[in-house]
Scaffold this active site. Structure first.
Site, PDB file in Angstrom:
ATOM      1  N   GLY A   1     -11.498   5.182 -10.903  1.00 24.45           N
ATOM      2  CA  GLY A   1     -10.221   4.562 -10.561  1.00 24.45           C
ATOM      3  C   GLY A   1      -9.935   3.398 -11.486  1.00 24.45           C
ATOM      4  O   GLY A   1     -10.826   2.862 -12.151  1.00 24.45           O
ATOM      5  N   ASN A   2      -8.674   3.007 -11.543  1.00 21.48           N
ATOM      6  CA  ASN A   2      -8.285   1.839 -12.323  1.00 21.48           C
ATOM      7  C   ASN A   2      -7.256   1.056 -11.540  1.00 21.48           C
ATOM      8  O   ASN A   2      -6.575   1.592 -10.662  1.00 21.48           O
ATOM      9  CB  ASN A   2      -7.739   2.242 -13.700  1.00 21.48           C
ATOM     10  N   GLY A   3      -7.180  -0.215 -11.845  1.00 25.25           N
ATOM     11  CA  GLY A   3      -6.269  -1.076 -11.113  1.00 25.25           C
ATOM     12  C   GLY A   3      -5.887  -2.284 -11.929  1.00 25.25           C
ATOM     13  O   GLY A   3      -6.052  -2.317 -13.157  1.00 25.25           O
TER      14      GLY A   3
ATOM     15  N   VAL B   1     -11.295  -1.234 -14.604  1.00 23.94           N
ATOM     16  CA  VAL B   1     -11.480   0.210 -14.541  1.00 23.94           C
ATOM     17  C   VAL B   1     -12.929   0.466 -14.149  1.00 23.94           C
ATOM     18  O   VAL B   1     -13.840  -0.238 -14.600  1.00 23.94           O
ATOM     19  CB  VAL B   1     -11.165   0.881 -15.897  1.00 23.94           C
ATOM     20  N   VAL B   2     -13.148   1.468 -13.300  1.00 17.80           N
ATOM     21  CA  VAL B   2     -14.501   1.814 -12.874  1.00 17.80           C
ATOM     22  C   VAL B   2     -14.728   3.292 -13.155  1.00 17.80           C
ATOM     23  O   VAL B   2     -13.852   4.128 -12.914  1.00 17.80           O
ATOM     24  CB  VAL B   2     -14.725   1.491 -11.376  1.00 17.80           C
TER      25      VAL B   2
ATOM     26  N   ASP C   1     -10.375  -9.939   2.614  1.00 16.77           N
ATOM     27  CA  ASP C   1      -9.591  -8.774   2.189  1.00 16.77           C
ATOM     28  C   ASP C   1     -10.263  -7.482   2.636  1.00 16.77           C
ATOM     29  O   ASP C   1     -10.363  -6.521   1.876  1.00 16.77           O
ATOM     30  CB  ASP C   1      -9.413  -8.784   0.673  1.00 16.77           C
TER      31      ASP C   1
END
Length: 806
Positions: A62-64, A68-69, A182
């Site tokens: 995933g990326n955000g 990025v992972v 969170d």
């Protein structure tokens, strides 16, 4: 300059009138927006991993907005891990500080239910060119959000086990004075073995010990709106661990119903949804609201009463709803703590005080309160990376075998090796029968004196006499020589055998640790059951010796049951006997008045004090007819059933153990109890042939064994056959940046979350979505309200130097 502009228009061939030149700035602004969007995507979606030869990248998870992972494999061991890349980590102070905070917290924590750092890659470029940080973490296949909102089966046992692990990790975290702030399903990583780990500590903070720290606590606050505690929305200035417990309650409710509990579309809608379930806040809470307009808005609403949780979740487990109600309270002080929630009956199956550790010492947030520049944050992150490797090397040296025996193969062993053999004739003879003492005289130097000719020391200097049976000096010398000879032979046969380094220990997986904990818990429970069994045996022996004067005939002997189950089984055994009508309304024939012990027909009344003495199956037939009706069909009692025969309490126990079909739950009369037997037929009519009484005892024993077995077994929920792929949000990469940027730059935010997007835009980690969704409100008013409740957005596009103003 006007000429070139006109020529340019003429070359374009548009032929538009001069008045249309006003549209040119709009076109230019759109170009700048598109350029900025492309620049942000290029900076954030940099998926080029430079991890050297130690790791092999498999695929992107995933990326955000923050990184990025990707999943990777360590080449040396084949172990699969997750590598998180934080590109351009030092460009924005907010993001750089978030990275530093997460590194420090994860280095401080060591817990099975918290994501752990396995490695931090050292920079391979000079310090001035160091821009990207690589963190190696535990690899988890999915997250709780993907599990909840998929077709994957999610039973009550899954919910119980997930909640236990979440609270177990939260108890450890709160003991270190850390608040996550969170918590949401996408930040809870899950694998196929139902193991859960808490991730994304970028927004964590410490406890506020003074009012001056409230502003620090709310800085960069980005809690997801659907799981945001009321004290944060109302600015109650009471920021404790109860913030996380509210989020846990929202996650708990989402697992029970597989839908969000408070899916608010904006700030006001979120408050409305909460008050629709919990009712209007108390006057004390309303007076503590920090924002004046929010207080006025709540006071203007009509009062509402709280809705029972049984109405919100019909058919849910009562103990689960009891725990949920203690988590979701308006008053932070009224919410249950993580440690107390672990002791709740709903989690009693997994609760183990010895396996729920605390964190010591508490985490120090002093670095987070300082005003750091980007260069200082970069220096601190590099120092954390070097400290991580220094600690790991220190641990490796501690567990590594020291090469203390290595020099033995090349150097002389020790001076004792050169001693003469114990079988040498001269030495032994001289020691056993020393020659007579010679007069002192000048002789050779001490270093050249022959030991065999040296006179014996005076008697006063001799050692004290040896005890009888002690080992002589000759024997000691012989043993010493034999040991040295054996050592030399081993070194000669295999000099490298004892010096080889031990083979590397196989890494212990989280699943193996979980199995060890379950095995430890099972052995502990077995020991407790054995102690309870011995105690009950002693009580039965004492009771049998005191009442019957002989050995106990208790059918429950040797079986481990809790006191509650034992009492219920005893009541069931009494109910299994033929019911005894009350003496008063019995229409039986009148007994003979002259008899001292009147007899009665099978349907006659029986003294209630004599019924519980022996079970029905153990009474001989002919001798017991005057006392108890014959075994077999149960006659209909003529009067009301006595109080001990009421079956309401035992009905819930038997139903919960799944011993009988649901159809066997009619009224509470005594004849209705017979359908509860696992293998018994329906209740026969009084006129049918009697059943033999020996069939009742095996049924009771079978039920007893099943209940006893359930007290010892501690099965885990079934593993997932296939887990949906996670989004990577739990690794702290942030929300889906591509979708967020498209919505933000296009200014086309929908009124609510779209289908299939439950955890993206509406669950973004920024209040910017709240501002954009506030339809019908002046943007200036929304910004003013945001400042009043002290909630800022962490993502300030103006911090990026490459962006251009449209």
């Amino acid at each position: 300059m006007a000429e070139p502009l006109k020529e340019e228009d003429g070359e374009d061939g548009s032929g538009e009138p001069p008045g249309r030149v006003k549209a040119e700035p709009v076109h230019t602004a759109a170009s700048v927006v598109a350029k900025n969007l492309a620049l942000l995507k290029a900076r954030s979606f940099d998926v080029t991993f430079d991890v050297g030869d130690e790791y092999e990248i498999i695929e992107t998870i995933g990326n955000g907005a923050y990184g990025v992972v990707s999943s990777a494999r360590r080449r040396l061991t084949g172990q699969q891990v997750a590598i998180k890349k934080i590109p351009n980590a030092f460009d924005v102070v907010t993001n750089a500080k978030r990275t530093l905070r997460e590194l420090k917290i994860l280095k401080h924590f060591k817990h099975d239910n918290i994501i752990a750092i396995k490695d931090i890659l050292r920079p391979t470029v000079p310090y001035g060119e160091f821009r990207s940080v690589y963190v190696v973490l535990d690899l988890m296949e999915s997250d709780l959000h993907q599990i909840i909102h998929s077709s994957q089966p999610l039973t009550l046992e899954h919910v119980r086990y997930f909640l236990y692990q979440l609270l177990r990790g939260l108890k450890y975290m709160h003991s270190a004075q850390v608040i996550h702030r969170d918590l949401k399903p996408s930040n809870l990583l899950v694998n196929e073995n139902c193991e859960l780990k808490i991730g994304d500590f970028g927004m964590a903070r410490g406890l506020c010990t003074s009012p001056a720290e409230h502003q620090y606590f709310m800085t960069e606050y980005v809690a997801t709106r659907w799981y945001r505690a009321p004290e944060l929305m109302l600015s109650l200035h009471e920021y404790t661990q109860a913030i996380d417990l509210w989020s846990v309650g929202c996650i708990f409710g989402e697992m029970l119903a597989r839908r969000q509990l408070f899916p608010g579309k904006n700030y006001v809608h979120q408050l409305q949804l909460i008050m629709m379930v919990l009712g209007t806040p108390s006057p004390a809470v309303i007076q503590a609201v920090g924002a004046e307009r929010v207080r006025a808005y709540i006071q203007s609403l009509p009062p509402r009463q709280p809705v029972p949780w049984e109405t919100v979740y019909p058919g849910a487990d009562r103990q689960a709803l009891s725990l949920l109600g203690r988590m979701l309270r308006f008053e932070p002080s009224a919410r249950i703590s993580a440690a107390a929630a672990l002791r709740h009956p709903f989690l009693a199956k997994y609760h183990d005080p010895d396996d729920e550790p605390d964190c010591a010492p508490p985490f120090d947030f002093a670095f987070d309160r300082e005003a750091l520049t980007r260069e200082r944050i970069k220096e601190a992150i590099v120092a954390e990376i070097e400290d991580f490797h220094a600690r790991r090397e220190g641990i490796r040296q501690q567990i590594r075998f020291q090469p203390s025996l290595q020099p033995v193969a090349s150097e002389p062993v020790c001076p004792d090796v050169e001693m003469p053999s114990p079988w040498a004739p001269s030495g032994d003879c001289a020691m056993e029968s020393p020659p007579p003492a010679l007069p002192p005289c000048s002789g050779p130097a001490p270093d050249t004196v022959d030991l065999t000719l040296q006179p014996a020391p005076p008697a006063s200097e001799l050692a004290p006499p040896k005890r009888e049976g002690a080992i002589s000096d000759n024997t000691k010398a012989a043993l010493k020589a034999a040991l040295l000879k054996s050592l030399r032979s081993r070194l000669r046969d295999g000099p490298s055998a004892p010096l080889e380094a031990p083979e590397p220990r196989k890494p212990v997986t989280a699943q193996e640790r979980q199995r060890e904990r379950e095995e430890k818990r099972r052995r502990r429970q077995e020991r407790a059951k054995e102690r309870e069994k011995r105690r009950q045996e002693r009580e039965r022996k004492e009771r049998g010796a005191g009442t019957l004067g002989g050995p106990s005939t208790d059918p429950l002997a040797g079986l481990v049951l809790s006191d509650n189950d034992r009492s219920l089984l005893e009541r069931w055994t009494r109910m299994a006997r033929p019911p005894v009508p009350a003496p008063a309304p019995a229409p039986a024939p009148t007994p003979k008045p002259s008899s001292a012990q009147p007899t009665s027909p099978p349907n006659g009344p029986v003294s209630q004090s004599t019924a519980p003495l022996q079970p029905a199956g153990s009474i001989p037939g002919p001798a017991s007819q005057p006392v108890c009706p014959p075994p077999g069909p149960v006659p209909q009692p003529a009067g009301p059933v006595p109080a001990p025969l009421q079956t309401a309490p035992s009905t819930s126990l038997l139903a919960s153990q799944s011993l009988v079909p649901p159809s066997g739950l009619p009224g509470s009369g005594a004849p209705e109890v017979l359908p509860y037997f696992p293998s018994g037929p329906p209740p026969p009519d009084p006129g049918l042939t009697p059943q033999p009484s020996t069939s009742e005892s095996p049924d009771v024993n079978l039920v007893t064994q099943q209940l006893s077995k359930s007290q010892v077994e501690d099965p885990l929920p079934p593993v997932f056959s296939g887990t949906p792929k996670g989004s990577g949000a739990g690794y702290g990469v942030g929300f889906d940046l591509e979708e967020f940027l498209n919505q933000s730059f296009d200014m086309g935010v929908a009124d609510g979350p779209q289908d299939g997007q439950a955890d993206s835009a509406s669950l973004s980690a920024s209040l910017l979505a709240d501002w954009l969704e506030g339809h019908g409100m002046n943007p200036a008013d929304i910004e003013s309200l945001q400042r009043e409740i002290q909630m800022d957005s962490p993502m300030l596009l103006s911090d990026l130097p490459d962006l251009q103003e449209p």
